[in-house]
Design a protein around this motif. Structure first.
Motif, PDB file in Angstrom:
ATOM      1  N   ARG A  54       0.819  -1.200   0.000  1.00  0.00           N
ATOM      2  CA  ARG A  54       0.000   0.000   0.000  1.00  0.00           C
ATOM      3  C   ARG A  54       0.863   1.264   0.000  1.00  0.00           C
ATOM      4  O   ARG A  54       2.091   1.207   0.070  1.00  0.00           O
ATOM      5  N   LYS A  55       0.198   2.403  -0.049  1.00  0.00           N
ATOM      6  CA  LYS A  55       0.891   3.692  -0.196  1.00  0.00           C
ATOM      7  C   LYS A  55       1.987   3.937   0.841  1.00  0.00           C
ATOM      8  O   LYS A  55       3.091   4.364   0.478  1.00  0.00           O
ATOM      9  N   ILE A  58       4.981   1.913  -0.107  1.00  0.00           N
ATOM     10  CA  ILE A  58       5.571   2.441  -1.343  1.00  0.00           C
ATOM     11  C   ILE A  58       6.352   3.720  -1.059  1.00  0.00           C
ATOM     12  O   ILE A  58       7.459   3.930  -1.588  1.00  0.00           O
ATOM     13  N   ASP A  59       5.801   4.584  -0.213  1.00  0.00           N
ATOM     14  CA  ASP A  59       6.480   5.843   0.132  1.00  0.00           C
ATOM     15  C   ASP A  59       7.867   5.593   0.715  1.00  0.00           C
ATOM     16  O   ASP A  59       8.851   6.234   0.331  1.00  0.00           O
ATOM     17  N   ASP A  81      -1.223  -1.018  -4.515  1.00  0.00           N
ATOM     18  CA  ASP A  81      -1.702   0.298  -4.967  1.00  0.00           C
ATOM     19  C   ASP A  81      -0.969   0.637  -6.264  1.00  0.00           C
ATOM     20  O   ASP A  81       0.053   1.339  -6.282  1.00  0.00           O
ATOM     21  N   TYR A  84      -0.447   4.391  -7.593  1.00  0.00           N
ATOM     22  CA  TYR A  84       0.481   5.134  -6.742  1.00  0.00           C
ATOM     23  C   TYR A  84       1.920   4.672  -6.958  1.00  0.00           C
ATOM     24  O   TYR A  84       2.843   5.487  -6.997  1.00  0.00           O
ATOM     25  N   ALA A  85       2.100   3.374  -7.116  1.00  0.00           N
ATOM     26  CA  ALA A  85       3.441   2.841  -7.381  1.00  0.00           C
ATOM     27  C   ALA A  85       3.993   3.423  -8.680  1.00  0.00           C
ATOM     28  O   ALA A  85       5.162   3.826  -8.759  1.00  0.00           O
ATOM     29  N   GLU A  87       3.174   6.225 -10.053  1.00  0.00           N
ATOM     30  CA  GLU A  87       3.480   7.649  -9.826  1.00  0.00           C
ATOM     31  C   GLU A  87       4.879   7.813  -9.236  1.00  0.00           C
ATOM     32  O   GLU A  87       5.558   8.815  -9.491  1.00  0.00           O
ATOM     33  N   LYS A  88       5.286   6.836  -8.448  1.00  0.00           N
ATOM     34  CA  LYS A  88       6.608   6.869  -7.816  1.00  0.00           C
ATOM     35  C   LYS A  88       7.691   6.267  -8.714  1.00  0.00           C
ATOM     36  O   LYS A  88       8.827   6.064  -8.275  1.00  0.00           O
TER      37      LYS A  88
END
Length: 303
Positions: A54-55, A58-59, A81, A84-85, A87-88
């Protein structure tokens, strides 16, 4: 050296081959609280369904920029996610082809089990009972199978069910399939009303809610069967038990649950239900195919 973390297990021959190709492979499950920190040390993570990415994870993982790709050994990616992944800057891949035949066969196994009381008669005989007259079942030949979702697994199931003499109809969010006229397309409500067996082949989308709830179950034929080897969250389990109790449904086959491992004893112990612990892809053949597909994904990404 490129480092690969395998958290939920992988075919041993695939692990051996990755190592032979020069990848460092670590096989270890980490709890969510520390997974993000550990991922800062890896280029690849391979998961099944137990590990949730999850986020927050990942962060933390993205802080070093080392993690390049997340691979789900299986079809669904709802435990990741994905957007979001991406996006990173982290790619997400899965193995959609490897387990289709295995899941399709499990659907058929559940259909046979509940149609012929294989599930409950197996239990009662172990209790010393001989309820021969009680277990008068139905044949699946000549019945209508409704497929909710028409992806790879559905297509495999359609072929197998058709060969067994079933009439196959289907619905899909993308509409009528352009590459086949072999089976009839219809809208969901029409499919539910017509089908003797309904098999689900759809992802669980967080926040969207269930696809099959009380309203949909009420639409189904009296004495129909529901099979779910897709994702637990797409069915309202309370409404399903109610439909089994009041006789609306004759039976259900369930391989996936809202919570896993499930604590829903009312569903698991129901005499009209055939249950398995999320084993749709758990065949030796599928595991080999999944392993080979993961190897291809990793090698192609880092070539």
């Amino acid at each position: 050296m490129i480092r690969v973390l395998v958290t939920d297990g992988m075919e041993k021959s695939a692990v051996k081959e990755l190592r032979a190709k020069g990848f460092e492979v670590v096989e270890k499950f980490y709890n969510p609280e520390i997974l993000g920190e550990k991922l800062r040390e890896f280029d690849v993570i391979v998961v099944r369904s137990a590990t949730k990415i999850r986020k927050p994870i990942i962060d933390i993982a993205a802080q070093t920029g080392k993690l390049k790709i997340i691979i789900r050994g299986g079809v669904g990616v709802d435990n990741i996610d994905v957007s979001y992944a991406k996006e990173k800057g982290i790619k997400v891949a899965n193995t959609p082809n490897a387990s289709s035949a295995s899941v399709a066969e499990l659907v058929l196994a559940h259909m046979f089990a509940v149609s012929r009381f294989v599930n409950i008669s197996n239990v009662s005989m172990r209790q010393g009972k001989w309820d021969k007259k009680k277990y008068v079942g139905v044949e699946i030949c000549g019945k209508i199978l409704g497929l909710v979702g028409y992806g790879r697994i559905s297509r495999q199931l359609a072929k197998k069910a058709s060969a067994l003499g079933m009439k196959v109809i289907y619905t899909d969010i993308l509409g009528k399939a352009k590459d086949t006229d072999e089976y009839e397309f219809c809208e969901l409500n029409n499919l539910l009303k017509r089908s003797d067996y309904v098999s689900l082949h759809i992802p669980f989308i967080k926040g969207k809610g269930v696809t099959i709830g009380k309203e949909q179950l009420d639409m189904m034929k009296n004495g129909a069967y529901l099979i779910n080897c897709a994702r637990g969250g797409v069915v309202d389990e309370v409404a399903l038990v109610e439909a089994l109790n009041n006789g609306k449904l004759a039976g259900a086959g369930v391989d996936v649950f809202v919570e896993e491992p499930t604590k829903n004893e009312a569903l698991v112990n129901h005499p009209k239900v055939s249950v398995t612990p999320h084993i749709g892809a758990a065949t030796k053949e599928a595991q080999v195919r999944i392993g080979n597909e993961i190897i291809s994904i990793i090698c192609d990404f880092f070539k």
